[in-house]
Design a protein around this motif. Sequence first.
Motif, short mmCIF file in Angstrom:
data_model
loop_
_atom_site.label_atom_id
_atom_site.label_comp_id
_atom_site.label_asym_id
_atom_site.label_seq_id
_atom_site.Cartn_x
_atom_site.Cartn_y
_atom_site.Cartn_z
N LYS A 11 0.63 -1.29 -0.07
CA LYS A 11 0.19 0.02 -0.13
C LYS A 11 0.81 1.26 -0.03
N LYS A 12 2.30 1.26 0.08
CA LYS A 12 2.88 2.24 0.25
C LYS A 12 2.68 3.35 -1.20
N ILE A 13 2.63 4.33 -0.94
CA ILE A 13 2.58 5.45 -2.10
C ILE A 13 3.89 5.81 -2.66
N LYS A 14 4.06 5.66 -3.97
CA LYS A 14 5.35 6.10 -4.20
C LYS A 14 5.59 7.50 -4.90
N VAL A 15 6.53 8.18 -4.40
CA VAL A 15 6.75 9.64 -4.51
C VAL A 15 8.21 9.76 -5.32
N MET A 16 8.17 10.70 -6.27
CA MET A 16 9.35 11.19 -6.72
C MET A 16 9.54 12.66 -6.38
N ILE A 17 10.61 12.97 -5.82
CA ILE A 17 11.14 14.27 -5.58
C ILE A 17 11.93 14.64 -6.49
N VAL A 18 11.98 15.80 -7.31
CA VAL A 18 12.55 16.21 -8.35
C VAL A 18 13.20 17.80 -7.62
N GLU A 19 14.55 17.57 -7.26
CA GLU A 19 14.99 18.88 -6.49
C GLU A 19 16.57 18.85 -6.53
N ASP A 20 17.13 20.09 -7.25
CA ASP A 20 18.40 20.01 -7.35
C ASP A 20 19.18 20.48 -5.99
N ASN A 21 18.28 20.77 -5.02
CA ASN A 21 19.10 21.27 -3.46
C ASN A 21 18.82 20.20 -2.92
N SER A 22 20.09 19.33 -2.59
CA SER A 22 19.86 18.04 -1.89
C SER A 22 19.54 18.16 -0.56
N GLU A 23 19.74 19.28 0.36
CA GLU A 23 19.29 19.43 1.47
C GLU A 23 17.74 19.43 1.68
N VAL A 24 17.10 20.26 0.83
CA VAL A 24 15.56 20.18 0.71
C VAL A 24 15.13 18.94 0.30
N ALA A 25 15.74 18.15 -0.63
CA ALA A 25 15.17 16.78 -1.14
C ALA A 25 15.42 15.90 0.14
N GLU A 26 16.42 16.00 0.64
CA GLU A 26 16.80 14.78 1.72
C GLU A 26 15.58 15.36 3.05
N SER A 27 15.39 16.48 3.33
CA SER A 27 14.47 16.98 4.19
C SER A 27 13.16 16.55 4.04
N ILE A 28 12.50 16.72 2.69
CA ILE A 28 11.27 16.17 2.12
C ILE A 28 11.09 14.63 2.52
N ARG A 29 12.24 13.98 1.67
CA ARG A 29 12.26 12.30 1.71
C ARG A 29 12.23 11.99 3.49
N ASP A 30 12.94 12.38 4.12
CA ASP A 30 12.85 12.03 5.40
C ASP A 30 11.51 12.19 6.15
N TYR A 31 10.71 13.21 6.04
CA TYR A 31 9.46 13.21 6.44
C TYR A 31 8.73 12.35 5.79
N LEU A 32 8.68 12.22 4.63
CA LEU A 32 7.66 11.25 3.78
C LEU A 32 8.18 9.90 4.06
N ILE A 33 9.35 9.38 4.47
CA ILE A 33 9.65 7.99 4.93
C ILE A 33 8.97 7.66 6.31
N LEU A 34 9.12 8.73 7.12
CA LEU A 34 8.53 8.59 8.49
C LEU A 34 6.85 8.41 8.41
N GLU A 35 6.36 8.80 7.05
CA GLU A 35 4.92 8.61 6.92
C GLU A 35 4.48 7.60 6.36
N ASN A 36 5.54 6.83 5.94
CA ASN A 36 5.65 5.35 5.17
C ASN A 36 5.35 5.55 3.76
N PHE A 37 5.93 6.56 3.17
CA PHE A 37 5.91 6.56 1.62
C PHE A 37 7.01 6.04 1.25
N GLU A 38 7.16 5.50 0.02
CA GLU A 38 8.04 5.18 -0.81
C GLU A 38 8.87 6.30 -1.62
N VAL A 39 9.98 6.75 -1.43
CA VAL A 39 10.66 7.76 -1.86
C VAL A 39 11.75 7.57 -2.92
N MET A 40 11.90 8.21 -4.03
CA MET A 40 13.05 8.39 -4.93
C MET A 40 13.17 9.91 -5.22
#
Length: 95
Positions: A11-40
């Motif tokens: 049931k995991k929702i797959k999310v792609m983050i397209v962001e050239d700022n790695s700090e922003v991308a990783e911050s969003i990724r970390d939050y989404l992973i905590l919420e049980n999303f699959e993130v790329m």
Amino acid sequence: MDKTSVNEEEKKIKVMIVEDNSEVAESIRDYLILENFEVMICNEAPQALMELKKETYDLVLLDLRMPKMSGEEMLRSCLLYTSPSPRDLSTSRMP
């Protein structure tokens, strides 16, 4: 692994983050992973387009201001050339 674990994994929702700022991308990724999303994370639009041709995502979070190819250009390409298109695309413009 019991059936409950398998069903939760499916049931995991797959999310792609397209962001050239790695700090922003990783911050969003970390939050989404905590919420049980699959993130790329893709740091460039051309990389994201190649990934979208191989894999289906439920949601794409797209930065509009990126080098090499803007988010607007990627969005047009994504809608024209990827099949199936993600169910949801979200864009942002940071000041």
